[in-house]
Design an enzyme around this catalytic site. Sequence first.
Site, short mmCIF file in Angstrom:
data_model
loop_
_atom_site.label_atom_id
_atom_site.label_comp_id
_atom_site.label_asym_id
_atom_site.label_seq_id
_atom_site.Cartn_x
_atom_site.Cartn_y
_atom_site.Cartn_z
N GLU A 27 0.84 -1.21 0.00
CA GLU A 27 0.00 0.00 0.00
C GLU A 27 0.88 1.25 0.00
O GLU A 27 0.54 2.28 -0.58
CB GLU A 27 -0.88 0.05 1.25
CG GLU A 27 -1.95 -1.02 1.34
CD GLU A 27 -2.65 -1.00 2.70
OE1 GLU A 27 -3.86 -1.27 2.73
OE2 GLU A 27 -2.01 -0.73 3.73
N THR A 92 -6.17 0.67 2.75
CA THR A 92 -7.29 0.05 2.06
C THR A 92 -8.33 -0.40 3.07
O THR A 92 -8.07 -0.50 4.27
CB THR A 92 -6.82 -1.17 1.25
OG1 THR A 92 -6.22 -2.11 2.15
CG2 THR A 92 -5.81 -0.76 0.19
N LYS A 179 -14.45 -0.72 6.41
CA LYS A 179 -14.04 -1.70 7.42
C LYS A 179 -12.57 -2.06 7.18
O LYS A 179 -12.22 -2.55 6.12
CB LYS A 179 -14.92 -2.93 7.26
CG LYS A 179 -14.47 -4.17 7.98
CD LYS A 179 -15.45 -5.30 7.71
CE LYS A 179 -14.97 -6.60 8.28
NZ LYS A 179 -13.82 -7.16 7.53
N ASP A 180 -11.73 -1.77 8.19
CA ASP A 180 -10.31 -2.09 8.04
C ASP A 180 -9.83 -2.89 9.25
O ASP A 180 -10.65 -3.42 10.01
CB ASP A 180 -9.48 -0.80 7.84
CG ASP A 180 -9.14 -0.13 9.16
OD1 ASP A 180 -9.87 -0.35 10.17
OD2 ASP A 180 -8.15 0.62 9.22
N MET A 181 -8.50 -2.96 9.45
CA MET A 181 -7.97 -3.75 10.57
C MET A 181 -7.01 -2.96 11.44
O MET A 181 -6.35 -3.54 12.30
CB MET A 181 -7.27 -5.01 10.02
CG MET A 181 -8.23 -5.94 9.28
SD MET A 181 -7.42 -7.36 8.48
CE MET A 181 -6.76 -8.23 9.88
N GLU A 182 -6.91 -1.64 11.24
CA GLU A 182 -5.91 -0.86 12.00
C GLU A 182 -6.43 0.44 12.61
O GLU A 182 -5.94 0.86 13.67
CB GLU A 182 -4.70 -0.49 11.10
CG GLU A 182 -3.85 -1.67 10.68
CD GLU A 182 -4.37 -2.35 9.41
OE1 GLU A 182 -5.18 -1.72 8.70
OE2 GLU A 182 -3.98 -3.49 9.15
N ASP A 205 -12.54 -3.88 -1.69
CA ASP A 205 -13.51 -4.98 -1.77
C ASP A 205 -14.82 -4.50 -1.14
O ASP A 205 -14.82 -3.57 -0.35
CB ASP A 205 -12.96 -6.21 -1.02
CG ASP A 205 -12.53 -5.88 0.38
OD1 ASP A 205 -13.31 -6.12 1.31
OD2 ASP A 205 -11.42 -5.34 0.58
#
Length: 242
Positions: A27, A92, A179-182, A205
């Site tokens: 990224e 992302t 919606k992410d993870m960080e 996505d």
Amino acid sequence: MPDWTHELPPLPVHPNRVLLFIAMEGEAAPLAGRLGLNVRGTPGSAANSIDLVVPGLDPTVGADRIGPAYAAWALTRAIMARRPDIVVNIGTAGGFASQGLGIADLVLARDTMFHDARVALPGFAAIARAHTRLSPSDTELDRLASDLGARVGLASSGSSLDVTTDELAHFARTRTLAKDMELAALAAVCNAERIPLVALKGVTDLVDHHEPAAEAFVRNLKRTCERLAEATVPLLRALRAS
Ligand code: SAH
């Protein structure tokens, strides 16, 4: 009726030190190219007073250290080494077609939370959810969003790339855009340290689409990162001029 628990400090006037946090080297690469930053040798490669922080690859697994734990680790470490005036997260995310989002669309985060934190204890529930309002005011969000062609709303974080049916209901109820993870982990660190935070997410996505997120992610990563890189330059310019 704001429903977040924490509010980050407002945007600084003329920030000198900008810390750019990006979760994955893939990224960061297109953006680093444009800004003249060095992706390897992180955390903390400085150029033009921008510190690029990427948690890097795990030596055992050989994959990017994605997710909330490594995000909090890398950001805390970077802040301790050199305290920034503002943290900017570019990354992302999964987007929601039901909210009108498509691949490579941009979301400027107004607030963030851990959507997968379930703690049935008063007080601790709010700590685990870490629902946090980011730094730009509504007016600043609207101005930035119209400059960048982004939507403004809730960007929620969890430890999983996929989604459960309960989570889908939660996302619909809260009108989550991304919606992410960080991001929620970065917000928790910024809240504890009282450092301003801005986040721009690019959709790789669609969470409410039948195709598995992992497949769409891989296919759309390059295109979305190009779009993010293109938008980050004016975003940084606007933040520094504010
Ligand atoms: N399968 C990918 C790994 C990406 S994991 C690979 O092969 O490289 C997902 C990363 O992108 C995380 O850093 C997360 O913040 C972001 N992301 C993109 N889409 C996501 C989604 N639908 N849910 C959660 N995180 C997502």
